[in-house]
Each structure stands twice: as structure tokens, then as C-alpha cells.
Design an enzyme around this catalytic site. Structure first.
Site, PDB file in Angstrom:
ATOM      1  N   MET A 180      -5.094 -13.647 -17.745  1.00  0.00           N
ATOM      2  CA  MET A 180      -5.127 -14.519 -16.557  1.00  0.00           C
ATOM      3  C   MET A 180      -3.907 -15.441 -16.603  1.00  0.00           C
ATOM      4  O   MET A 180      -3.668 -16.098 -17.619  1.00  0.00           O
ATOM      5  CB  MET A 180      -6.412 -15.354 -16.584  1.00  0.00           C
ATOM      6  N   HIS A 181      -3.134 -15.451 -15.529  1.00  0.00           N
ATOM      7  CA  HIS A 181      -2.011 -16.395 -15.490  1.00  0.00           C
ATOM      8  C   HIS A 181      -1.661 -16.863 -14.078  1.00  0.00           C
ATOM      9  O   HIS A 181      -0.771 -17.678 -13.897  1.00  0.00           O
ATOM     10  CB  HIS A 181      -0.762 -15.774 -16.122  1.00  0.00           C
ATOM     11  N   ARG A 182      -2.371 -16.325 -13.054  1.00  0.00           N
ATOM     12  CA  ARG A 182      -2.010 -16.700 -11.676  1.00  0.00           C
ATOM     13  C   ARG A 182      -2.335 -18.161 -11.405  1.00  0.00           C
ATOM     14  O   ARG A 182      -3.436 -18.622 -11.766  1.00  0.00           O
ATOM     15  CB  ARG A 182      -2.818 -15.868 -10.672  1.00  0.00           C
TER      16      ARG A 182
END
Ligand code: UD1
Length: 377
Positions: free
Chosen positions: A215-217
Site C-alpha cells: 500500500m502506498h497510494r
């Protein structure tokens, strides 16, 4: 000899560029000279250097050291610095990948300096303009003369915006559009044999018995309530199914967890017995994690596809995806950050047998792209 200036700067671009650099070295070294510029967008060893070493990417001819913080400053600084390099190198074309701030800076620099722009991974759309990447990719496509689309849907998306293949010279007003398959697929096939299972052993992950999570958005990391909710629903999923969750953590996410979670919530998450937090993984380690997991949960575009390449079901932690083909195929489900959807989709994938027909080309996209560059530029 064509001089192509390749602009890269973010982790997925190093991976994509490796496929093209390999094809140039193997089959086009007498026709294409590549000058590589690293924009400096990603700079940590495990976000940048490790990819150059592992993927045998040529050392960049230029590397920018960015001073600016934030998207606008970063984009502006790359644009300014790149202009100086373009004036010096006078390439026949500038090559950019994907949809990052680096991509947009490259598109603007090419446009303002009247240099042909080649866009690899053209035509993708999420139809969500709050995503920074959506604006980056639309702008880049509209500045490009030579556009390479990974899927038929991407070609259609461009047509709807008035960007269609023309028969004239390859210019920004008369562009050439090709469906070429996905160069990430080229790489996954190529590097699959190099991936080792040390990362599984080091992190006590049992084959086919753990979930892989990335997850990085900003839509997930920058909204404290949503971030907290995602952490909680993952812990509950892990507890319910007694499954380890491997989580190679992006620097953005690390910063967000430290900023947005209370000390108690942070401790509960990072010390949870099933949550295995890893440093950002190298490409071959990531392949090993993908090949051996049971299921992928991600908000990354690249990881969604890699899950498909390695025949793993995928839960997409976003409200939409550009990679609609894998959803239509039934191999991925868009769950947003909805716990009910997470649980019901997880259960569905446990009971359903999936098929993974080839949607992303034949693994020779990079060769096709180089051939077209030589013909069209
Ligand atoms: C960028 C891309 C995204 C891509 C992702 C892959 C944009 C708009 N987004 O997002 O499309 O999927 O790269 O990773 O270009 N940071 C470090 N060390 C690094 C790199 C970043 O600490 O080596 C930190 C930055 O300082 C920043 C944060 O991580 O605080 C985000 O980095 P940034 O490059 O702005 O965007 P990404 O989230 O990585």
C-alpha cells in the site's frame, strides 16, 4: 544512430526501463544510443540503487539531486533540470514511462523544447482525476508523438480522447499509437528465474500460506481514518484465517503510519503476530513474494499485474483500477477499503478456481517497441 534520452526516477520506472535497455543492448545497439537520466524522485538505496544493480540497468548518465518537497516542486525542479540536459544532449526523442511526476516533467520538457516524446504505458485511465497519476498520464499522452499501449483498452481510451494512430510522420499532431503488450510482463518472465526464496525463509513465510500486502497510494496513506481502518481490517482478516501477511513497506506508508496512527494503534499493528513488516523489496525479492503467496492485497498498479502474471488472486485496495482486464477476467476484485468486500472476496477466492489467460502480450514488448522507435523516429 538515434539518440534516445530515457527519463526515469520512480521505482516502477527502473523496472520498466530495464526491459528496454536489455533489448537495445541485445538487438539494437547499432541503431539506438540511450542516454539515461535519473530524475532523483526516488533516492533511497532500497527504492533506487538496488534496482540498478539487480536489473543490470546501465548507470544513469545524469542524476538529479532534488531539493524541492512535494509534487509541484518536484515536478518543476525535474522540468528545469531536464531542460538543461536536453539542450546539451539534443536527443532525437525523449522516452518516458508510466504516470509519475517524473513522467509529467519529461512530457512538459519535451513539449516546450520541441523534442519528440515517446510514452510507454500510454492510454491507461482510472477515470479518477483526484489521483495524481491520472492527470500525469493524460497530459503525457497528449504531448506524445509515439505512444505504446499495454492493452487494447488503453488504445480505445486514447481514441476517445482524439489520439488515434495516423499514417503521416510521427509528430505530436499526427501521432503513432501501437498496442505492444506490457513490458512489465517481459521483465517478470525474464527475472522469474533469478528470484530466490531467501526472503521467505528470513521472514518465516510458508509457501502458499501467506498473504502479500502492499500500500502506498496517497488515497490510502494520507487519510488517517481510512489508514487506521485498513490496518484494523487486515489484522482481523489475519486473525480470522490465521494467516501471515507480508507487508514490504513503502517509505510514504511508513511516514504516514508514524504520523497518523496513535501510539497504541501503531504498536498493535506493527507488533501483531501475523503482520510481517518488511523493508521495500528488491524486484527479485518481490517476484519471490508474489510467486509464493496465496493471495495479493494491493493498491499498486504494477503489483496487481504481477499477481496476475504469477496466477494469484488479487484484492485491489482502491475504488477503481486502470487494469480492468484482470477484474473482467475474475482474477481481481476492487474492494476499496471496505471490510465486508475484503471478507466476501477473500472467501470467494478460497472457493473459486481461477484461470489466467494471457492478457499482456508475449513477453517481447521491449523488442517491438525498439523496432518501432527505429522505424518511426
Ligand atoms: C510515486 C508515483 C506512483 C508510483 C510510486 C512507486 C507520483 C505522483 N507517484 O509515488 O505513481 O506508484 O512512486 O513507488 O509520481 N520517499 C523516500 N525515499 C524514496 C522515495 C520516496 O523516503 O526513495 C518518500 C518521499 O520523500 C515522499 C514519499 O516517500 O515523502 C512519497 O514519494 P513520492 O516520490 O512523492 O511518491 P510515491 O508515493 O513514491
Amino acid at each position: 544512430m538515434l539518440k534516445i534520452l530515457t527519463l526515469i526516477g520512480a521505482r516502477p520506472q527502473f523496472i520498466k526501463a530495464a526491459a528496454i535497455s536489455r533489448a537495445i543492448k541485445k538487438s539494437f545497439s547499432d541503431k539506438i544510443e540511450e542516454v539515461i537520466v535519473h530524475s532523483g524522485q526516488h533516492y533511497d538505496t532500497n527504492m533506487s540503487t538496488v534496482f540498478f544493480d539487480e536489473l543490470a540497468l546501465p548507470k544513469p548518465n545524469y542524476t538529479f539531486e532534488l531539493q524541492a518537497q512535494g509534487h509541484s516542486g518536484q515536478t518543476a525542479e525535474i522540468l528545469q533540470k531536464l531542460e538543461i540536459v536536453l539542450a546539451k544532449e539534443k536527443p532525437n526523442a525523449l522516452l518516458v514511462y508510466g504516470d509519475t511526476n517524473t513522467t509529467l516533467a519529461g512530457a512538459l520538457a519535451a513539449s516546450k523544447n520541441h523534442i519528440s516524446l515517446i510514452h510507454i504505458e500510454a492510454g491507461l485511465r482510472s477515470f479518477n482525476k483526484t489521483m495524481p497519476e491520472e492527470i500525469n498520464r493524460i497530459m503525457t499522452d497528449h504531448c506524445s508523438s509515439l505512444l505504446f499501449c499495454p492493452t487494447a483498452t488503453a488504445v480505445e481510451n486514447l481514441q476517445k480522447e482524439g489520439i488515434a494512430h495516423t499514417n503521416g510522420n510521427c509528430t505530436v499532431d499526427t501521432p503513432k499509437v501501437f498496442a505492444c503488450g506490457d513490458i512489465m510482463y517481459d521483465n517478470s518472465i525474464y527475472f522469474s528465474d533469478y528470484s530466490k526464496e531467501n526472503i521467505l525463509i528470513e521472514n518465516d513465510l510458508k509457501k502458499d500460506a501467506y498473504l502479500l500486502f502492499t500500500m502506498h497510494r496517497p488515497s490510502n496513506t494520507d487519510e488517517p481514518k481510512r489508514l487506521k481502518n485498513i490496518c484494523k481490517m487486515l489484522m482481523r482478516l489475519a486473525d480470522k484465517h490465521q494467516k501471515a501477511i507480508a507487508f514490504p513497506m513503502h517509505p510514504r506508508t511508513k511516514k504516514a503510519l508514524l504520523t497518523h496512527l496513535s501510539v497504541e494503534d501503531l504498536e498493535a499493528f506493527v507488533q501483531h503476530s501475523f503482520i510481517k513488516i518488511l523493508e521495500p523489496a528488491s524486484f527479485t525479492d518481490m517476484i519471490a513474494l508474489e510467486k509464493n503467496c496465496e493471495l495479493v492485497i494491493t493498491d499498486s498498479g504494477g503489483v496487481q499485474k504481477e499477481a496476475y502474471f504469477f496466477e494469484k488472486p488479487c484484492l485491489i485496495l482502491r475504488s477503481e483500477t486502470e487494469w480492468v482486464e484482470i477484474v473482467e477476467q475474475g482474477a481481481a476484485i476492487v474492494i476499496d477499503a471496505n471490510e465486508e468486500k475484503l471478507n466476501s472476496s477473500f472467501d470467494l477466492f478460497q472457493s473459486k478456481s481461477l484461470t489466467f489467460p494471457n492478457l499482456f502480450g508475449d513477453g517481447w514488448s521491449a523488442e517491438f517497441i525498439c523496432k518501432k522507435i527505429v522505424e518511426e523516429i
